[in-house]
Design a protein around this motif. Structure first.
Motif, PDB file in Angstrom:
ATOM      1  N   ASP A 152       0.732  -1.194   0.571  1.00  0.00           N
ATOM      2  CA  ASP A 152       0.044  -0.072  -0.273  1.00  0.00           C
ATOM      3  C   ASP A 152       0.830   1.423  -0.020  1.00  0.00           C
ATOM      4  O   ASP A 152       0.555   2.073  -0.912  1.00  0.00           O
ATOM      5  CB  ASP A 152      -0.764   0.013   1.375  1.00  0.00           C
ATOM      6  N   HIS A 156       1.212   4.538  -3.177  1.00  0.00           N
ATOM      7  CA  HIS A 156       0.039   5.242  -3.304  1.00  0.00           C
ATOM      8  C   HIS A 156       1.996   6.473  -3.251  1.00  0.00           C
ATOM      9  O   HIS A 156       1.420   7.304  -4.345  1.00  0.00           O
ATOM     10  CB  HIS A 156       0.129   5.327  -1.730  1.00  0.00           C
ATOM     11  N   HIS A 198      -8.857  -0.049  -4.579  1.00  0.00           N
ATOM     12  CA  HIS A 198      -7.099  -0.251  -5.333  1.00  0.00           C
ATOM     13  C   HIS A 198      -7.801  -0.602  -6.816  1.00  0.00           C
ATOM     14  O   HIS A 198      -7.849  -0.026  -7.819  1.00  0.00           O
ATOM     15  CB  HIS A 198      -6.113  -1.468  -4.779  1.00  0.00           C
ATOM     16  N   HIS A 220     -11.715   6.099  -1.298  1.00  0.00           N
ATOM     17  CA  HIS A 220     -10.293   4.798  -1.040  1.00  0.00           C
ATOM     18  C   HIS A 220      -9.799   5.499   0.344  1.00  0.00           C
ATOM     19  O   HIS A 220      -9.967   4.649   1.359  1.00  0.00           O
ATOM     20  CB  HIS A 220      -9.420   4.643  -1.642  1.00  0.00           C
TER      21      HIS A 220
END
Ligand SMILES: [Zn+2]
Length: 233
Positions: A152, A156, A198, A220
């Motif tokens: 993650d 990002h 995602h 999100h």
């Protein structure tokens, strides 16, 4: 855990092979401690005894101290003079709110910019980082959780890289957001729902749709915040 006394299967005096094994030992020790921190097996603020780690992981002090140094750089471990290492304290509710405010200001816009400049290579790298390909592969839940925390972070970060503003990217990076928020709660729901989100982001990137990418990122982040809020109750 790989033992440091494991033999070279080729029996060749290969220097590069030695370095590689040394690296993979350091890496696996790091991963083991990282997983314990993320899954709260070592609780926030808890002491980390190097001697206990030596026994538990069956390795020498060196790779453990290396791993702890690296984790210190990532904000997950704190070293105190004369006391030693401990897990970083849990982030406060106030800091949590500030982090999400910062992310909501920067990341939806970053997602839109990344979508505008999307190409096949970037899309493939985001699909790999997004963690959606290895879903439900039956790995241990604790490992899967810590793996996802890292994926993650990479996912990002890569979106912000493609958005093109290095200063914004660094600013977000320095918060070590993902490592802190993932330690709030150890729950498979966090992973499963985030993966769905995602996928929505990746669909927007694949379509090069800036509006959809911005919205998917906003949704999100808002959902991520709401999933973790109960940790403060
Ligand atoms: Zn995410």
């Amino acid at each position: 855990m790989q033992n440091r006394n494991s033999t070279n299967p080729t029996n060749a005096p290969d220097h590069s092979g030695f370095i590689q094994r040394a690296n993979s030992l350091a890496e696996s020790v790091y991963e083991a401690i990282f997983a314990q921190l993320m899954a709260l097996k070592i609780s926030p603020g808890g002491r980390i005894s190097v001697d206990n780690m030596v026994r538990e992981l069956n390795v020498s002090q060196t790779p453990i101290r290396e791993a702890l140094g690296r984790l210190e750089g990532e904000g997950l471990v704190v070293k105190t003079h004369l006391i030693g290492y401990s897990a970083a304290p849990q982030i406060t509710r106030r800091r949590f709110d500030e982090l999400y405010e910062l992310r909501l200001l920067l990341e939806p816009d970053g997602a839109a910019k990344a979508a505008a400049g999307m190409d096949e290579v970037k899309l493939a790298s985001l699909q790999e980082a997004g963690g959606v390909m290895g879903r439900r592969d039956g790995t241990d839940e604790r490992i899967r959780y810590s793996t996802f925390a890292r994926q993650d972070a990479v996912f990002h970060d890569r979106i912000m890289e493609f958005a093109g503003n290095e200063l914004i990217r660094e600013t977000l990076n320095h918060q070590h957001t993902h490592f802190h928020i993932f330690r709030l709660m150890f729950h498979s729901r966090v992973t499963e729902e985030a993966l769905d989100e995602h996928e929505a982001l990746l669909a927007a990137f694949a379509a090069g749709d800036t509006t959809a990418a911005e919205k998917a990122m906003r949704v999100h982040l808002e959902h991520s915040r709401d999933r973790l809020l109960p940790a403060f109750e």
